[in-house]
Design a protein around this motif. Structure first.
Motif, PDB file in Angstrom:
ATOM      1  N   GLU A  19       0.811  -1.219   0.000  1.00 56.70           N
ATOM      2  CA  GLU A  19       0.000   0.000   0.000  1.00 56.70           C
ATOM      3  C   GLU A  19       0.845   1.271   0.000  1.00 56.70           C
ATOM      4  O   GLU A  19       0.389   2.331  -0.441  1.00 56.70           O
ATOM      5  N   THR A  20       2.073   1.187   0.509  1.00 55.76           N
ATOM      6  CA  THR A  20       2.914   2.386   0.624  1.00 55.76           C
ATOM      7  C   THR A  20       4.203   2.301  -0.197  1.00 55.76           C
ATOM      8  O   THR A  20       4.987   3.248  -0.210  1.00 55.76           O
ATOM      9  N   ALA A  21       4.428   1.184  -0.889  1.00 57.18           N
ATOM     10  CA  ALA A  21       5.686   0.985  -1.614  1.00 57.18           C
ATOM     11  C   ALA A  21       5.910   2.031  -2.704  1.00 57.18           C
ATOM     12  O   ALA A  21       7.047   2.353  -3.050  1.00 57.18           O
ATOM     13  N   GLY A  22       4.808   2.573  -3.231  1.00 58.71           N
ATOM     14  CA  GLY A  22       4.946   3.544  -4.320  1.00 58.71           C
ATOM     15  C   GLY A  22       5.162   4.980  -3.859  1.00 58.71           C
ATOM     16  O   GLY A  22       5.338   5.877  -4.690  1.00 58.71           O
ATOM     17  N   ILE A  23       5.164   5.219  -2.562  1.00 57.01           N
ATOM     18  CA  ILE A  23       5.363   6.578  -2.044  1.00 57.01           C
ATOM     19  C   ILE A  23       6.830   6.970  -2.186  1.00 57.01           C
ATOM     20  O   ILE A  23       7.714   6.262  -1.700  1.00 57.01           O
ATOM     21  N   PRO A  24       7.126   8.080  -2.856  1.00 60.32           N
ATOM     22  CA  PRO A  24       8.524   8.508  -2.987  1.00 60.32           C
ATOM     23  C   PRO A  24       9.120   8.849  -1.617  1.00 60.32           C
ATOM     24  O   PRO A  24       8.447   9.421  -0.766  1.00 60.32           O
ATOM     25  N   VAL A  25      10.384   8.495  -1.426  1.00 60.98           N
ATOM     26  CA  VAL A  25      11.072   8.754  -0.165  1.00 60.98           C
ATOM     27  C   VAL A  25      12.377   9.496  -0.445  1.00 60.98           C
ATOM     28  O   VAL A  25      13.202   9.025  -1.236  1.00 60.98           O
ATOM     29  N   ILE A  26      12.543  10.651   0.194  1.00 58.96           N
ATOM     30  CA  ILE A  26      13.798  11.389   0.136  1.00 58.96           C
ATOM     31  C   ILE A  26      14.368  11.423   1.550  1.00 58.96           C
ATOM     32  O   ILE A  26      13.743  11.965   2.462  1.00 58.96           O
ATOM     33  N   MET A  27      15.534  10.851   1.721  1.00 59.80           N
ATOM     34  CA  MET A  27      16.173  10.851   3.038  1.00 59.80           C
ATOM     35  C   MET A  27      16.989  12.130   3.217  1.00 59.80           C
ATOM     36  O   MET A  27      17.785  12.483   2.347  1.00 59.80           O
ATOM     37  N   VAL A  28      16.783  12.803   4.327  1.00 65.76           N
ATOM     38  CA  VAL A  28      17.554  13.997   4.689  1.00 65.76           C
ATOM     39  C   VAL A  28      18.311  13.646   5.958  1.00 65.76           C
ATOM     40  O   VAL A  28      17.703  13.358   6.989  1.00 65.76           O
ATOM     41  N   SER A  29      19.632  13.642   5.876  1.00 64.15           N
ATOM     42  CA  SER A  29      20.406  13.117   7.000  1.00 64.15           C
ATOM     43  C   SER A  29      21.730  13.840   7.177  1.00 64.15           C
ATOM     44  O   SER A  29      22.274  14.425   6.234  1.00 64.15           O
ATOM     45  N   GLY A  30      22.223  13.778   8.410  1.00 65.04           N
ATOM     46  CA  GLY A  30      23.547  14.301   8.705  1.00 65.04           C
ATOM     47  C   GLY A  30      24.624  13.260   8.469  1.00 65.04           C
ATOM     48  O   GLY A  30      25.818  13.557   8.570  1.00 65.04           O
ATOM     49  N   ARG A  31      24.226  12.027   8.153  1.00 66.09           N
ATOM     50  CA  ARG A  31      25.181  10.957   7.857  1.00 66.09           C
ATOM     51  C   ARG A  31      25.690  11.131   6.430  1.00 66.09           C
ATOM     52  O   ARG A  31      24.909  11.013   5.475  1.00 66.09           O
ATOM     53  N   VAL A  32      26.958  11.416   6.281  1.00 62.76           N
ATOM     54  CA  VAL A  32      27.498  11.780   4.970  1.00 62.76           C
ATOM     55  C   VAL A  32      28.396  10.703   4.370  1.00 62.76           C
ATOM     56  O   VAL A  32      28.905  10.870   3.257  1.00 62.76           O
ATOM     57  N   GLU A  33      28.600   9.603   5.083  1.00 63.99           N
ATOM     58  CA  GLU A  33      29.465   8.556   4.564  1.00 63.99           C
ATOM     59  C   GLU A  33      28.823   7.839   3.380  1.00 63.99           C
ATOM     60  O   GLU A  33      27.598   7.710   3.301  1.00 63.99           O
ATOM     61  N   GLU A  34      29.661   7.359   2.472  1.00 65.54           N
ATOM     62  CA  GLU A  34      29.158   6.677   1.283  1.00 65.54           C
ATOM     63  C   GLU A  34      28.309   5.464   1.656  1.00 65.54           C
ATOM     64  O   GLU A  34      27.271   5.205   1.037  1.00 65.54           O
ATOM     65  N   ASP A  36      26.398   5.028   4.204  1.00 59.09           N
ATOM     66  CA  ASP A  36      25.065   5.440   4.643  1.00 59.09           C
ATOM     67  C   ASP A  36      24.170   5.742   3.444  1.00 59.09           C
ATOM     68  O   ASP A  36      22.988   5.375   3.425  1.00 59.09           O
ATOM     69  N   LYS A  37      24.758   6.412   2.438  1.00 54.95           N
ATOM     70  CA  LYS A  37      23.983   6.748   1.238  1.00 54.95           C
ATOM     71  C   LYS A  37      23.582   5.475   0.491  1.00 54.95           C
ATOM     72  O   LYS A  37      22.433   5.331   0.046  1.00 54.95           O
ATOM     73  N   VAL A  38      24.540   4.557   0.364  1.00 57.14           N
ATOM     74  CA  VAL A  38      24.255   3.306  -0.332  1.00 57.14           C
ATOM     75  C   VAL A  38      23.154   2.529   0.382  1.00 57.14           C
ATOM     76  O   VAL A  38      22.238   1.991  -0.256  1.00 57.14           O
ATOM     77  N   LEU A  39      23.225   2.493   1.713  1.00 55.73           N
ATOM     78  CA  LEU A  39      22.200   1.795   2.479  1.00 55.73           C
ATOM     79  C   LEU A  39      20.828   2.416   2.243  1.00 55.73           C
ATOM     80  O   LEU A  39      19.829   1.706   2.078  1.00 55.73           O
ATOM     81  N   GLY A  40      20.774   3.744   2.214  1.00 57.37           N
ATOM     82  CA  GLY A  40      19.501   4.425   1.962  1.00 57.37           C
ATOM     83  C   GLY A  40      18.895   4.032   0.635  1.00 57.37           C
ATOM     84  O   GLY A  40      17.696   3.720   0.546  1.00 57.37           O
ATOM     85  N   PHE A  41      19.720   4.001  -0.419  1.00 57.77           N
ATOM     86  CA  PHE A  41      19.219   3.631  -1.740  1.00 57.77           C
ATOM     87  C   PHE A  41      18.835   2.154  -1.780  1.00 57.77           C
ATOM     88  O   PHE A  41      17.859   1.774  -2.429  1.00 57.77           O
TER      89      PHE A  41
END
Length: 203
Positions: A19-34, A36-41
């Motif tokens: 029901e929610t898989a199609g909702i776009p998600v933008i992560m805003v974070s203070g974690r700047v390591e590569e 962390d970004k890869v995990l988010g994607f």
């Protein structure tokens, strides 16, 4: 900080439920390591913004995600496309004209398939960047023009009819179904009778 549940878990839960898989998600974070970004994607985030950032940048990223989402909905990726003698097979990664293969790079292939999949629709350059290049780093709008020129050149080299992709001045490109343009080879001779080959689309 989010109480009781961190951002990773929120994203995972959203993308896990139909029901929610199609909702776009933008992560805003203070974690700047590569990592962390890869995990988010990997968890399904559509974009990852690190602090500090400007409101203008965040707004631009929101609009880009919205364009990708809208473009994905309006141009469903069919596995097989056919327009006259032109055929595009996504599963086999093949482009043929009257049965003759035309070798394209992945980006050229996807660019052509996107246009052919929505005949008559004008795609802005920024739309094509979002749909074809997605998150592949920073690319300029001129990248679309360069790839389009290379794509056309490969059809000429293969000596097959060009797909009728029309440049809409100041806007972008569109595919005109039902017409094809034969490739024409013109020999130009200079004063010393030396021949120069110049390929161009036919009328």
């Amino acid at each position: 900080m989010i109480p009781e549940m961190n951002g990773w878990e929120v994203c995972r839960c959203l993308k896990r439920e139909p029901e929610t898989a199609g909702i776009p998600v933008i992560m805003v974070s203070g974690r700047v390591e590569e990592g962390d970004k890869v995990l988010g994607f990997e968890l399904g985030a559509d974009d990852y913004v690190t602090k500090p950032f400007s409101p203008r940048e965040l707004l631009a990223r929101i609009r880009a995600v919205a364009r990708r989402r809208q473009g994905g909905e309006t141009t469903a990726k069919r596995s097989h496309l056919k327009a006259g003698r032109l055929e595009i097979d996504r599963e086999r990664f093949e482009v043929t004209v009257s049965g003759r293969a035309v070798g394209l790079t992945p980006k050229e292939f996807e660019l052509l398939a996107t246009l052919v999949g929505a005949p008559g629709r004008v795609f802005r350059r920024d739309e094509l960047l979002d749909l074809v290049w997605g998150r592949d780093g920073f690319v300029e709008p001129r990248t679309v023009d360069v790839h389009m020129a290379r794509l056309r050149a490969k059809f000429l080299d293969a000596k097959v009819d060009l797909p009728d992709v029309e440049t809409v001045r100041g806007v972008g490109y569109r595919f005109r179904e039902g017409r094809c343009r034969p490739a024409v080879t013109i020999l130009l001779r200079d004063d010393n009778h030396a021949a120069t080959r110049m390929d161009q689309p036919g009328p």
